[in-house]
Design a protein around this motif. Sequence first.
Motif, PDB file in Angstrom:
ATOM      1  N   UNK A  24      60.734 -77.063  22.261  1.00 35.05           N
ATOM      2  CA  UNK A  24      61.799 -76.966  23.241  1.00 35.05           C
ATOM      3  C   UNK A  24      62.863 -76.024  22.710  1.00 35.05           C
ATOM      4  N   UNK A  25      62.649 -75.351  21.844  1.00 32.38           N
ATOM      5  CA  UNK A  25      63.792 -74.679  21.190  1.00 32.38           C
ATOM      6  C   UNK A  25      63.536 -73.232  21.829  1.00 32.38           C
ATOM      7  N   UNK A  26      64.769 -72.496  21.750  1.00 32.42           N
ATOM      8  CA  UNK A  26      64.836 -71.113  22.356  1.00 32.42           C
ATOM      9  C   UNK A  26      65.460 -70.111  21.348  1.00 32.42           C
ATOM     10  N   UNK A  27      65.220 -68.925  21.190  1.00 28.00           N
ATOM     11  CA  UNK A  27      66.360 -67.992  20.382  1.00 28.00           C
ATOM     12  C   UNK A  27      67.198 -67.408  21.557  1.00 28.00           C
ATOM     13  N   UNK A  28      68.525 -67.359  20.945  1.00 22.32           N
ATOM     14  CA  UNK A  28      69.639 -66.527  21.936  1.00 22.32           C
ATOM     15  C   UNK A  28      69.997 -65.501  21.159  1.00 22.32           C
ATOM     16  N   UNK A  29      69.812 -64.205  21.832  1.00 24.46           N
ATOM     17  CA  UNK A  29      70.464 -63.013  21.162  1.00 24.46           C
ATOM     18  C   UNK A  29      71.601 -62.729  21.611  1.00 24.46           C
ATOM     19  N   UNK A  30      71.825 -61.806  22.755  1.00 24.79           N
ATOM     20  CA  UNK A  30      73.025 -61.475  23.364  1.00 24.79           C
ATOM     21  C   UNK A  30      73.628 -62.805  24.390  1.00 24.79           C
ATOM     22  N   UNK A  31      72.481 -63.449  24.901  1.00 25.71           N
ATOM     23  CA  UNK A  31      72.773 -64.563  25.805  1.00 25.71           C
ATOM     24  C   UNK A  31      72.827 -64.073  27.339  1.00 25.71           C
ATOM     25  N   UNK A  32      72.862 -63.008  27.528  1.00 24.93           N
ATOM     26  CA  UNK A  32      73.542 -62.461  28.855  1.00 24.93           C
ATOM     27  C   UNK A  32      72.549 -62.882  30.046  1.00 24.93           C
ATOM     28  N   UNK A  33      71.318 -63.135  29.877  1.00 27.22           N
ATOM     29  CA  UNK A  33      70.631 -63.859  30.578  1.00 27.22           C
ATOM     30  C   UNK A  33      70.116 -65.252  30.399  1.00 27.22           C
ATOM     31  N   UNK A  34      70.055 -65.579  29.196  1.00 29.44           N
ATOM     32  CA  UNK A  34      69.589 -67.068  28.824  1.00 29.44           C
ATOM     33  C   UNK A  34      70.830 -68.029  29.178  1.00 29.44           C
ATOM     34  N   UNK A  35      72.178 -67.619  28.842  1.00 29.61           N
ATOM     35  CA  UNK A  35      73.275 -68.583  29.090  1.00 29.61           C
ATOM     36  C   UNK A  35      73.249 -68.980  30.702  1.00 29.61           C
ATOM     37  N   UNK A  36      73.178 -67.845  31.502  1.00 32.63           N
ATOM     38  CA  UNK A  36      73.494 -68.080  32.781  1.00 32.63           C
ATOM     39  C   UNK A  36      72.340 -69.017  33.282  1.00 32.63           C
ATOM     40  N   UNK A  37      70.976 -68.731  32.895  1.00 28.59           N
ATOM     41  CA  UNK A  37      69.784 -69.262  33.374  1.00 28.59           C
ATOM     42  C   UNK A  37      69.987 -70.840  32.890  1.00 28.59           C
ATOM     43  N   UNK A  38      70.435 -71.120  31.910  1.00 27.23           N
ATOM     44  CA  UNK A  38      70.593 -72.299  31.282  1.00 27.23           C
ATOM     45  C   UNK A  38      71.762 -73.371  32.273  1.00 27.23           C
ATOM     46  N   UNK A  39      72.666 -72.489  32.817  1.00 26.18           N
ATOM     47  CA  UNK A  39      73.839 -73.103  33.569  1.00 26.18           C
ATOM     48  C   UNK A  39      72.783 -73.792  34.829  1.00 26.18           C
ATOM     49  N   UNK A  40      72.116 -72.659  35.372  1.00 25.32           N
ATOM     50  CA  UNK A  40      71.416 -73.076  36.546  1.00 25.32           C
ATOM     51  C   UNK A  40      70.132 -74.028  36.285  1.00 25.32           C
ATOM     52  N   UNK A  41      69.781 -74.380  35.125  1.00 24.68           N
ATOM     53  CA  UNK A  41      68.887 -75.302  34.630  1.00 24.68           C
ATOM     54  C   UNK A  41      67.398 -74.730  35.190  1.00 24.68           C
ATOM     55  N   UNK A  42      67.581 -73.193  35.084  1.00 23.74           N
ATOM     56  CA  UNK A  42      66.138 -72.669  35.286  1.00 23.74           C
ATOM     57  C   UNK A  42      65.444 -72.558  33.883  1.00 23.74           C
ATOM     58  N   UNK A  43      66.296 -72.750  32.835  1.00 23.57           N
ATOM     59  CA  UNK A  43      65.662 -72.825  31.491  1.00 23.57           C
ATOM     60  C   UNK A  43      66.491 -74.050  31.010  1.00 23.57           C
ATOM     61  N   UNK A  44      65.602 -75.104  30.038  1.00 22.39           N
ATOM     62  CA  UNK A  44      66.462 -76.013  29.617  1.00 22.39           C
ATOM     63  C   UNK A  44      65.867 -76.384  28.085  1.00 22.39           C
ATOM     64  N   UNK A  45      66.206 -75.325  27.078  1.00 20.43           N
ATOM     65  CA  UNK A  45      65.952 -75.500  25.776  1.00 20.43           C
ATOM     66  C   UNK A  45      66.975 -76.802  25.215  1.00 20.43           C
ATOM     67  N   UNK A  46      66.173 -77.364  24.316  1.00 18.08           N
ATOM     68  CA  UNK A  46      66.945 -78.648  23.967  1.00 18.08           C
ATOM     69  C   UNK A  46      67.743 -78.063  22.313  1.00 18.08           C
ATOM     70  N   UNK A  47      67.219 -77.017  21.909  1.00 20.08           N
ATOM     71  CA  UNK A  47      67.748 -76.554  20.743  1.00 20.08           C
ATOM     72  C   UNK A  47      67.762 -74.969  21.015  1.00 20.08           C
ATOM     73  N   UNK A  48      69.061 -74.630  20.797  1.00 13.74           N
ATOM     74  CA  UNK A  48      69.333 -72.831  20.747  1.00 13.74           C
ATOM     75  C   UNK A  48      69.390 -72.567  19.419  1.00 13.74           C
ATOM     76  N   UNK A  49      68.719 -71.450  19.146  1.00 17.44           N
ATOM     77  CA  UNK A  49      68.658 -70.799  17.784  1.00 17.44           C
ATOM     78  C   UNK A  49      69.423 -69.597  17.946  1.00 17.44           C
ATOM     79  N   UNK A  50      70.592 -69.516  17.382  1.00 16.78           N
ATOM     80  CA  UNK A  50      71.454 -68.351  17.491  1.00 16.78           C
ATOM     81  C   UNK A  50      70.921 -67.249  16.401  1.00 16.78           C
ATOM     82  N   UNK A  51      70.569 -66.034  16.672  1.00 16.44           N
ATOM     83  CA  UNK A  51      70.322 -64.949  15.698  1.00 16.44           C
ATOM     84  C   UNK A  51      71.224 -64.232  15.731  1.00 16.44           C
TER      85      UNK A  51
END
Lengths: 265, 152
Positions: A24-51
């Motif tokens: 349940x981990x996910x990479x975060x690059x710029x986060x411009x899609x992932x972070x808003x998606x997480x706020x909406x719970x459309x994605x729920x990674x348990x671990x963010x791996x920031x590259x």
Amino acid sequence: MYQFDYEAPDSIEAAVAALRENDESKLVAGGMTLLPTMKLRLARPEVLIDINNIESLFGISELEESLVIGAMTRHADVAMSSIVQNFIPGLACLAESIGDPQVRNRGTIGGSVANNDSAADYPAGLVGLDATVVTDRREISADNFFTDMFETALEVDEIITAVRIPIPQRATYMKFPNPASRYAVVGVMIAEVSDGIRVAVTGASPCVFRATVLEEALEEDFTPEAIANIAIDGVQFNEDIHASAEFRAHLVKVMARRAVLAISS
Amino acid sequence: MEVSLSVNGKEVSEDVEPRTLLVDFLRNDLGMTGTHIGCETSQCGACVVHVDGRSIKSCTLLAVQAEGAEVTTIEGLAAGDELHPMQAAFREEHGLQCGFCTPGMIMSAVDLLKNNTDPTTNEIRDWLEGNMCRCTGYHNIVKSIKSVAELE
């Protein structure tokens, strides 16, 4: 925002190891899609791996008739790069057309490509320019990389390290942006590369595709008139509050004609 | 998690949850409420701050991602009682009405002039793509930014 764990490894190996450690981990690059998606719970990674701390993923270079753009290179850096402006100005324009300045200052080419939003610009750029996606373990041609809406050929623990784009004879990108988000309602990349004309379309259908009917016509006669009477089959096109499938089919041709005109002169 | 960064030239170090957004960190942990939260979906631009010299939307960056960064907020622009030229121009040219979007507008505008010292009206409007104002109709905002560019 819900609770999650956060890691910021400084090597590709460590990032891959972190991905393998938790399903349940996910990479975060710029986060411009992932972070808003997480706020909406459309994605729920348990671990963010920031590259963002992996230095080898940044930068633009010219190598053997190609540009190599590191996966973490920001849209603003692609747009402002003198190398990109010099060798593939159409790609610099594409990067400049993404979102807004603050999104371009943060969003990355690798993140956009890995996300494969059906209205994103880079998928059309990469397919149109016959690019190759380079990962930590292999190389994948753009034609085979984008498989479906938000789906790519990437393995779950695979990391894009760069994209390699052969320098075209000429190329340009035309899009009809959604006026609020600047995502492509329809975007068309047209390029003349070593094996002919390529026309890649984003926004119109669930996944980027090559408009082969336009490619064939332009191969014979590279003018806007050559494609004026070709019918675009929009039956499978996206239909939403922004545009009907029929309008999108119309836009494909309008954008293609404008692109041809822009690189003919 | 411990996060250490510089905010308006001052070193700060706080214990935060990974989920803390940079804008919440600035407002709640540091008590600096000049940076606003509008949409919280990276569209409206009320939360624009500079991170390592570039304007970004602080609602779409985690505080932990700003580890080691140099952050500048609207509070960091003025020199004591003397307004930054962009702040002074917004006051002079009526570049605001309710003021909600203003911190983000100003931070965005300052970033524009760093890279483009003499922008055209169209370039200013293009640059403000990610900053929304519901009062002014943008006209006086563009005028404010233009007046600073002409000063320099």
